[in-house]
Scaffold this active site. Structure first.
Site, mmCIF file in Angstrom:
data_model
loop_
_atom_site.group_PDB
_atom_site.id
_atom_site.type_symbol
_atom_site.label_atom_id
_atom_site.label_comp_id
_atom_site.label_asym_id
_atom_site.label_seq_id
_atom_site.Cartn_x
_atom_site.Cartn_y
_atom_site.Cartn_z
ATOM 1 N N LEU A 190 -42.456 -114.783 52.619
ATOM 2 C CA LEU A 190 -41.799 -113.250 52.838
ATOM 3 C C LEU A 190 -41.062 -112.775 54.104
ATOM 4 O O LEU A 190 -40.340 -111.148 53.652
ATOM 5 C CB LEU A 190 -43.595 -112.280 53.327
ATOM 6 C CG LEU A 190 -44.491 -112.760 52.107
ATOM 7 C CD1 LEU A 190 -45.102 -111.983 52.670
ATOM 8 C CD2 LEU A 190 -43.962 -112.371 50.754
ATOM 9 N N ASN A 245 -48.499 -112.630 54.336
ATOM 10 C CA ASN A 245 -49.070 -111.462 54.577
ATOM 11 C C ASN A 245 -48.335 -110.886 55.370
ATOM 12 O O ASN A 245 -48.016 -111.562 56.464
ATOM 13 C CB ASN A 245 -50.367 -111.060 54.716
ATOM 14 C CG ASN A 245 -50.435 -110.362 53.801
ATOM 15 O OD1 ASN A 245 -49.901 -108.880 53.742
ATOM 16 N ND2 ASN A 245 -51.817 -109.986 53.384
ATOM 17 N N CYS A 246 -48.335 -109.356 55.756
ATOM 18 C CA CYS A 246 -48.008 -108.312 57.261
ATOM 19 C C CYS A 246 -46.286 -108.129 57.363
ATOM 20 O O CYS A 246 -45.907 -107.735 58.028
ATOM 21 C CB CYS A 246 -48.785 -108.948 58.027
ATOM 22 S SG CYS A 246 -50.692 -108.946 57.448
ATOM 23 N N ASP A 299 -44.522 -106.170 56.547
ATOM 24 C CA ASP A 299 -44.598 -104.904 55.792
ATOM 25 C C ASP A 299 -45.457 -103.908 57.520
ATOM 26 O O ASP A 299 -44.728 -102.909 58.313
ATOM 27 C CB ASP A 299 -44.798 -104.092 54.987
ATOM 28 C CG ASP A 299 -45.994 -104.202 54.519
ATOM 29 O OD1 ASP A 299 -46.741 -105.104 55.483
ATOM 30 O OD2 ASP A 299 -46.509 -103.391 53.767
ATOM 31 N N ASN A 345 -36.929 -116.031 45.978
ATOM 32 C CA ASN A 345 -37.766 -116.788 46.415
ATOM 33 C C ASN A 345 -37.164 -118.327 45.785
ATOM 34 O O ASN A 345 -38.034 -119.331 46.922
ATOM 35 C CB ASN A 345 -39.297 -116.103 46.947
ATOM 36 C CG ASN A 345 -38.753 -115.369 48.631
ATOM 37 O OD1 ASN A 345 -37.910 -115.167 48.938
ATOM 38 N ND2 ASN A 345 -39.694 -114.979 48.997
#
Length: 736
Positions: free
Chosen positions: A552, A658-659, A661, A526
């Protein structure tokens, strides 16, 4: 006055056990408890009934694998070709193709499979091989058939069983009849069998030679039939086995010996036993040889036959490049191979080969048993030494044991020799008694220093006992894959990282590349300078995919270069045993439409609140799994993640960093009314980010708050998550 010897001792004067004896007894007891505890540990989790394993055998854990190639010199394992078998949940099919567990499943006890030969007939590929019966410790001949070019095999059971050991089932056709010439050297001869009802029923056709030949083959070359084998029973026969050759006009006619039997095929006079069927390629005859013993490395060699006449034989070794597995004991053929049979497969226009392999070296079980009992012996000696040092054991050897007998003897020389021997023993016992006196009571267990010494020795005793128990009962140390319906498969490991976590990545790649079912590792890079290939030590190919944007969402980018249906998304800072990965992969193969992970979470309440694993266990269930350690169908999961419906969620992921998943869990739940997640409990797992200080979620409270906000937004857009999935509901004992 002194008491009479017959008078009872007063209660206050009765002899008490020396306190140090309790310490010695405690050391022994602790060692025994450590042994029982170490043995009881065994596998961390039970194996389900269909995760069949073979009974350990002193000769190894041999099995057979299938290889395909454009030529006999360019063979690749079947998993390289991406052949799938939905019936066995294998995407793709992977080696080993036939194991002793497969044979046992057909009703024939087996502890290993070796020396496979192929025979093509009627659109089917038949494999004949040696299988060792663990009850009789005798080799029998079993068979299997494949109708899909070697991808899957149906076991036919034992097809030839004699009162003596059989192996090396060389099968060929002659005058429209099928014959088998197995090794029967234990019976002292070489026999030829004819198929009455191919491939299940055979009858003895004739005894070809009254010689205990091993690894024998018959070939038709330039108008004559040639029988090539090795007679290891002859005087001076080398372990590698000098070749012996006979020739005839027919396999059934009398055989004439070669003029120069026995034959050294190499320039230095050495030779190698047959290791499979000779084959013709581009007009040349090639013989497959093997080094006997197979203690280390792959022992298969290929020779081109330059001259083969009744008076002369000459062959030269040719290069045979075979990619040696680098996964050690986790690979089914990681230690050795000693047999190869190759044939042209018209239906696929490819060469097909079968090779046997073993994950451990010769006499591995005997070696582990010997080392284990050596540890036990050292433990016992330390217990005795500790007892002597603290004064609990006082051992004096009576010198009267060495006093010679006084009766008269007729043989004066014998009496003198006996007296001399007992004198030497008396000197030895005296020295041992002096040594015992010097050592006795040297450690005062009543002082703090003495107690420290005693505790240290006891800890060493426990450690040595555990080591010995592990060597004897701990198995061969291999973390084997779990088959489904006898089929094995592979998956791709994906991890997302950046330059600040390079040291994590190096450990990650080196460790997980040795797991049996890992096909390839894809590093999603990344940010920062990506690593070069020589920076990562790996047993499988590693591909670094450099991303343009640090997000992400890159975790679930579509990737056409992935060669397996299953991918495991695993954060580079999580370390767990390979066996945990193999168990998770098996569960995913049973539920390929679900996310199978190792970290359960529960989202409940109004509005939804993100809860950790401890809370989920208190409530008895979960409805999410973290994709930082999870298996999934990459085609299904990545397509859902990059659908138009998920666009709002992806923007939130970028906004909060974030988040991702949590979003994938919602997308799966939105697509099904059934359970979409499965949990597998790891034996152990270490979060390396705690040591590096570069974790995203260092502030747990803030991290959970952000995730709760994601839950509220995602539930508005995608609806609720599926109902709570209960722990211990799957029945395999892996989701407790």
């Amino acid at each position: 006055p002194p008491m009479s010897s017959s008078s009872p001792r007063p209660a206050t004067q009765r002899r008490r056990l020396h306190p140090a004896a309790y310490l010695s007894a405690a050391a022994t007891l602790l060692a025994l408890v450590a042994a029982a505890f170490s043995r009881a540990l065994g596998p961390r989790f039970p194996s389900p009934p269909d995760a069949r394993r073979c009974r350990p055998d002193p000769d190894g854990s041999w099995s057979a694998g299938v290889f395909l190639g454009d030529s006999p010199f360019a063979l690749k394992p079947i998993e390289h070709w991406g052949i799938s078998a939905d019936a066995g949940a294998a995407w793709p099919v992977a080696n080993p193709a036939v194991t002793c567990a497969d044979v046992a499943q057909s009703g024939s006890p087996s502890s290993f499979v070796a020396s496979p030969f192929l025979f093509l007939q009627g659109g089917g590929i038949y494999m004949f091989f040696e299988t060792k019966n663990p009850v009789t410790s005798q080799g029998d001949i079993a068979a299997a058939v494949s109708k899909d070019a070697g991808a899957t095999w149906q076991q036919l059971g034992v097809v030839l069983d004699e009162e003596w050991h059989l192996s090396y089932p060389y099968v060929f056709s002659y005058n429209s009849k099928v014959y088998m010439m197995p090794e029967s050297s234990k019976n002292g001869d070489l026999r030829l069998y004819r198929a009455l009802d191919f491939p299940l029923k055979w009858t003895l056709e004739k005894v070809l030679l009254e010689k205990p030949l091993v690894d024998s083959v018959i070939i038709n070359f330039r108008g004559s039939y040639w029988l090539i084998g090795s007679d290891l029973s002859s005087y001076g026969a080398k372990q590698n086995g000098e070749l012996s050759i006979w020739y005839s006009s027919s396999p059934l006619a009398p055989w004439n010996p070669h003029r120069h039997n026995t034959i050294g095929s190499m320039d230095n006079g050495s030779s190698f036993r047959n290791g499979g069927r000779p084959f013709v390629y581009d007009g040349d005859l090639y013989r497959i040889g093997k080094q006997s013993g197979g203690v280390s490395g792959h022992s298969i060699k290929v020779f081109r036959v330059e001259i083969l006449t009744a008076n002369e034989y000459k062959e030269i070794e040719v290069p045979f490049v075979f990619d040696k597995p680098r996964k050690g004991r986790n690979a089914w053929n990681g230690a050795r191979s000693h047999h190869l049979d190759v044939q042209w497969l018209p239906s696929s226009q490819l060469w097909i080969g079968v090779m046997d392999g073993d994950r451990v070296s010769s006499n591995d079980s005997v070696h582990r048993l010997t080392i284990g009992y050596m540890f036990y012996g050292v433990t016992l000696l330390l217990v005795l030494l500790l007892g002597g040092l603290i004064g609990a054991i006082r051992c004096t050897i009576p010198l009267r044991w060495c006093v010679p007998h006084t009766e008269k003897r007729d043989d004066f020389f014998h009496s003198k020799q006996q007296f001399f021997l007992k004198y030497k023993l008396s000197s030895l016992f005296s020295s041992l008694n002096k040594l015992g006196s010097l050592l006795g009571g040297r450690i005062n267990y009543r002082t703090w220093k003495g107690r420290v010494y005693v505790v240290l020795v006891i800890l060493v005793l426990i450690f040595l006992t555990c080591l010995g128990t592990h060597c004897i009962y701990g198995g061969n140390g291999a973390e084997e894959p779990y088959p489904i319906k006898g089929r094995y498969s592979q998956f791709t490991l994906l991890t997302m990282t950046y330059d600040a976590r390079l040291w994590n990545l190096k450990m990650f790649v080196e460790h997980y590349s040795k797991c049996a079912s890992v096909r390839e590792i894809v590093v999603i890079w990344n940010k920062g300078r990506p690593p070069v290939q020589n920076e990562l030590k790996s047993a499988v190919p590693v591909r670094v995919r450099v991303e343009d944007k640090n997000t992400l969402n890159n975790r679930f980018n579509m990737d056409e270069k992935i060669k397996t249906r299953a991918v495991m998304e695993l954060d580079d800072d999580i370390m767990m045993p390979c066996d945990d990965l193999e168990r998770g992969f098996k569960v995913w193969r049973e539920h390929p439409d679900r996310i199978v992970g190792y970290y359960p979470r529960l989202a409940e309440g109004t509005p939804l609140e993100y809860r950790n694993e401890r809370y989920a266990r208190q409530q008895g269930g979960y409805n999410m799994v973290l994709t930082g350690a999870a298996f999934m169908d990459h085609g299904l999961a990545f397509e859902r993640y990059w659908s138009k419906k998920a666009e709002v969620g992806r923007k939130m992921v970028d906004s909060f960093f974030n988040c991702e998943d949590v979003l994938l869990n919602f997308l799966f739940a939105n697509a099904s009314s059934m359970s979409t997640v499965e949990y597998v409990k790891p034996a152990w797992a270490i979060d390396m980010s705690k040591f590096s200080g570069v974790a995203i979620s260092r502030n747990t409270q803030a991290h959970y708050h952000v995730r709760s906000k994601c839950l509220a937004k995602f539930s508005e857009v995608y609806g609720n998550l599926t109902a709570k999935r209960l722990f211990s509901s799957r029945g395999d004992g892996w989701d407790v």
